[in-house]
Design a protein around this motif. Structure first.
Motif, mmCIF file in Angstrom:
data_model
loop_
_atom_site.group_PDB
_atom_site.id
_atom_site.type_symbol
_atom_site.label_atom_id
_atom_site.label_comp_id
_atom_site.label_asym_id
_atom_site.label_seq_id
_atom_site.Cartn_x
_atom_site.Cartn_y
_atom_site.Cartn_z
ATOM 1 N N ASP A 29 0.856 -1.181 0.000
ATOM 2 C CA ASP A 29 0.000 0.000 0.000
ATOM 3 C C ASP A 29 0.897 1.237 0.000
ATOM 4 O O ASP A 29 2.122 1.131 0.121
ATOM 5 N N ASP A 30 0.319 2.397 -0.150
ATOM 6 C CA ASP A 30 1.109 3.627 -0.288
ATOM 7 C C ASP A 30 2.042 3.861 0.894
ATOM 8 O O ASP A 30 3.204 4.214 0.713
ATOM 9 N N ASP A 31 1.550 3.670 2.115
ATOM 10 C CA ASP A 31 2.382 3.897 3.299
ATOM 11 C C ASP A 31 3.545 2.908 3.368
ATOM 12 O O ASP A 31 4.680 3.285 3.678
ATOM 13 N N ALA A 32 3.271 1.648 3.089
ATOM 14 C CA ALA A 32 4.322 0.629 3.128
ATOM 15 C C ALA A 32 5.357 0.879 2.035
ATOM 16 O O ALA A 32 6.559 0.711 2.260
ATOM 17 N N GLU A 33 4.898 1.301 0.848
ATOM 18 C CA GLU A 33 5.836 1.593 -0.233
ATOM 19 C C GLU A 33 6.727 2.787 0.132
ATOM 20 O O GLU A 33 7.932 2.747 -0.077
ATOM 21 N N GLU A 34 6.137 3.830 0.698
ATOM 22 C CA GLU A 34 6.926 5.000 1.092
ATOM 23 C C GLU A 34 7.961 4.631 2.149
ATOM 24 O O GLU A 34 9.113 5.047 2.083
ATOM 25 N N LYS A 35 7.559 3.810 3.119
ATOM 26 C CA LYS A 35 8.494 3.363 4.154
ATOM 27 C C LYS A 35 9.619 2.533 3.546
ATOM 28 O O LYS A 35 10.789 2.697 3.905
ATOM 29 N N ASP A 38 12.025 4.857 1.684
ATOM 30 C CA ASP A 38 12.833 5.614 2.649
ATOM 31 C C ASP A 38 13.894 4.731 3.302
ATOM 32 O O ASP A 38 15.044 5.135 3.478
#
Length: 52
Positions: A29-35, A38
């Motif tokens: 999901d978007d949050d997991a991909e961003e993490k 990073d």
């Protein structure tokens, strides 16, 4: 994985930047991909050493 120092097109002309391919697990999901992005960037910054 190609070596960015010896593979044409992965190192900038001035030698100050290079491409490091990173493959992420699909279906994030978007949050997991961003993490994940990073985390990968942080790891590259911690381990990168300019060749002598």
């Amino acid at each position: 994985m190609p070596d960015p120092y010896t593979t044409r097109g992965l190192t900038s002309e001035d030698g100050q930047a290079l491409v490091i391919p990173v493959t992420l697990k699909g279906g994030l999901d978007d949050d997991a991909e961003e993490k994940a992005v990073d985390t990968a960037a942080d790891r590259v910054h911690r381990t990168w050493r300019k060749p002598s």
